[in-house]
Enzyme design. Structure first.
Site, PDB file in Angstrom:
ATOM      1  N   GLY A  69      -6.408  -4.112  -0.834  1.00 45.24           N
ATOM      2  CA  GLY A  69      -5.131  -4.016  -0.497  1.00 45.24           C
ATOM      3  C   GLY A  69      -4.124  -5.152  -0.558  1.00 45.24           C
ATOM      4  O   GLY A  69      -4.543  -6.130  -0.873  1.00 45.24           O
ATOM      5  N   SER A  70      -3.421  -5.488   0.696  1.00 41.05           N
ATOM      6  CA  SER A  70      -2.256  -5.725   0.265  1.00 41.05           C
ATOM      7  C   SER A  70      -2.321  -6.977   1.013  1.00 41.05           C
ATOM      8  O   SER A  70      -2.053  -8.675   1.216  1.00 41.05           O
ATOM      9  CB  SER A  70      -0.738  -5.181   1.646  1.00 41.05           C
ATOM     10  OG  SER A  70      -0.476  -3.975  -0.253  1.00 41.05           O
TER      11      SER A  70
END
Length: 586
Positions: free
Chosen positions: A308-309
């Protein structure tokens, strides 16, 4: 007179005929001949008995002077009693050691009544399989294991039964004082004391198995093996992730702490886990508990996830290092990006141009994609390869998973990978790459063994400019103070980092309502010494009811750093570093 002479002749048993026979020899009477034969027979019997006693005495003397024959030499695996070295943490705390045990065996050829033996053994040994034991006792072989690794009390009770054909063999059993605390790091062994997982398996791969095969470790005292982990810190990390999995109703959770200057792993925990003293568990029906064995799976190093981020850290570092952006650069994040049938949007986007610190703070997918587009597809792939995120991690831990990436990188792949979708890596190598962002730009291979700074520097590879690393320290600190990292902030320790909330891939498709959350943090941000990365898989709830990384993975980091920072010797510093410097100047 005649009758008297006859009686005299019969009693004399010989006839006097000039005293000699035809050969000139004296006649021998019957009684004398019998006495002589009796004496000869007695002499022969004495000689026979003397020879037997001399033979028995000689054998007893031979047995007394010879080395005792251990039962370990009778059948079975000849290396079952081989020693293993003690395993200790960096402070000398014991993690694994050998215990002397005995195992029960039978010589079926000497068993008189198999039914009686089974009935009596069942009184001492719990859960004895009557059918299987009876089959072994009726076997034509000379050696059959009946039960491995008995307690001393069981051995004494079986000895009291006085069963012929039953014996004991000395063995060694591996004991882990900490139980499940460091199970995925230390690993475990099988019933023959052979390493199956973790550092136990690593020791066998380094030549211990060959020494065992050569019989060189049976009674040898081997030097203890020290690991890089700190048992105190390990215990805290495991408690935090276990509590988070329960509190947030998640499928799994984990965390790792890494020294950014040496690459040493100080703690690594993944739950569900297992007790290496009993790596397998049998159910009441005799079957193996498969749910319990799922705890063998180490999600920190043996599994890959779309992080993810957290990957936005690497994308912005790439842009900074390539000179495509600076901290003062502004990118347009006012509208979604449409590409290849996909639309790239921001979660709670600002719908305006953003500075680079704002891209990081607001976790803008649009802004990050713009930076990746500036660098280009080839440069993007090369940068992630340089950070070790696309290749199998080199470390002592066996069974490390290999990252996955698209076979052919296209623009849409580069865009989605820029914010953490499309490439799956292990959490451990994500932490290793993040360490390079904050330690001055050096990629240092991780280790589970002690390592000095000089040794680490000899292995280090520069992957970033020093100025890029300084910029990333600023961004991590910025996000820790103003962005999603605020829930991980610990007063006095200046925690910085980046959250990552990814839709979990299930059956090849992204599930919109199931997340895989992560947080990668560094502290203290004025001079980072440690990377802490947490993961939590499919949480159903979190702090204040949220399910994102800011509500789940970040609070885990906070709970860990609050407790481990003093143990690691990090001194709390209140106020900003700039404020402290001004006070010194004045």
């Amino acid at each position: 007179m005649i009758s008297f002479v006859i009686r005299l002749k019969s009693r004399a048993h010989f006839v006097l005929d000039r005293g000699l026979n035809a050969r000139g020899e004296a006649f021998v009477g019957t009684n004398a001949r019998r006495r002589k034969q009796a004496r000869q027979r007695v002499a022969i019997m004495i000689a026979i008995f003397s020879a037997v006693y001399l033979l028995i005495g000689g054998r007893l003397l031979q047995y007394g002077l010879s080395e005792p024959v251990l039962s370990a030499s009778i059948g079975g695996n000849g290396h079952a009693i081989a020693s293993r070295p003690n395993i200790m943490d960096r402070n000398g705390e014991l993690l694994a050691t050998d215990l002397h045990m005995v195992s029960l065996y039978a010589d079926p050829r000497r068993i008189v009544d198999a039914d009686e033996v089974v009935e009596k053994l069942a009184l001492v040994i719990p859960n004895l399989d009557w059918g299987d034991t009876h089959r072994k006792l009726r076997s034509p072989s000379a050696f059959q294991w009946l039960r491995r690794q008995l307690t001393p009390r069981q051995q004494a009770e079986i000895l009291a039964l006085g069963l012929p054909g039953i014996g004991f063999r000395p063995e060694k059993r591996r004991f882990y004082p900490g139980g499940a605390t460091a199970s995925h790091i230390v690993g475990h062994v099988n019933v023959d004391n052979q390493g199956l997982a973790g550092m136990e398996r690593y020791l066998d791969q380094q030549g211990l198995a060959d020494l065992r095969a050569a019989g060189l470790t049976d009674d040898a005292r081997l030097a203890p093996v020290r690991l890089s982990i700190d048992l105190r810190v390990q215990n805290i990390v495991r408690n935090v992730v276990a509590k988070a999995m329960t509190d947030y109703e998640a499928e799994a959770a984990g965390a790792v702490i890494l020294d950014v200057e040496t690459g040493e792993v100080l703690a690594m925990a993944s739950v569900p886990d297992y007790d290496p003293n009993a790596p397998s568990r049998t159910l009441a029906d005799g079957s193996v508990d498969k749910d319990y064995e799922k705890g063998w799976f180490n999600r920190i190093s043996n599994a890959t996830f779309e992080m993810g981020s957290t990957f936005k850290s690497f994308t912005l570092a790439m842009g900074l290092d390539a000179g495509k952006i600076t901290l003062n650069s502004v990118v347009d994040a006012s509208r979604p990006i449409r590409m290849g049938g996909f639309t790239i949007r921001d979660f709670r986007g600002k719908n305006r141009p953003l500075s680079i610190p704002e891209v990081f703070q607001y976790s803008s997918n649009i802004g990050t994609a713009a930076v990746a587009d500036m660098v280009g597809i080839d440069g993007h792939q090369q940068f992630l390869t340089r950070l070790g995120l696309l290749s199998k991690l080199a470390t002592e831990m066996p069974g490390v998973a290999t990252p996955t990436q698209p076979r052919t990188w296209k623009k849409i792949n580069s865009v989605t990978i820029s914010f953490g979708h499309g490439v799956a890596t292990t959490p451990l190598q994500t932490a290793v790459a993040a360490a390079a962002l904050v330690n001055g730009g050096y990629l240092i291979p991780p280790t589970f063994l002690p390592r000095t700074k000089d040794e680490a520097q000899a292995l280090a590879t520069r992957v970033l400019k020093e100025t890029t690393s300084a910029d990333m320290r600023f961004l991590y600190d910025w996000n820790g103070q103003r962005g999603s990292g605020r829930n991980a902030q610990v007063d006095g320790f200046h925690v910085g980092g980046k959250t990552g909330t990814a839709d979990k891939v299930i059956n090849g498709r992204y599930a919109k309502d199931i997340n895989f959350n992560a947080f990668v943090a560094a502290f203290p941000m004025d001079k980072p010494r440690y990377i802490v990365l947490s993961i939590i898989d499919a949480p159903r709830t979190g702090e204040n009811g949220g399910r994102t990384a800011a509500s789940t993975a970040a609070p885990m980091i906070k709970a860990i750093i609050q407790r481990v920072a003093p143990l690691l010797g990090v001194q709390p510093r209140f106020g900003t570093p700039e404020a402290e410097m001004r006070l010194v100047d004045y």
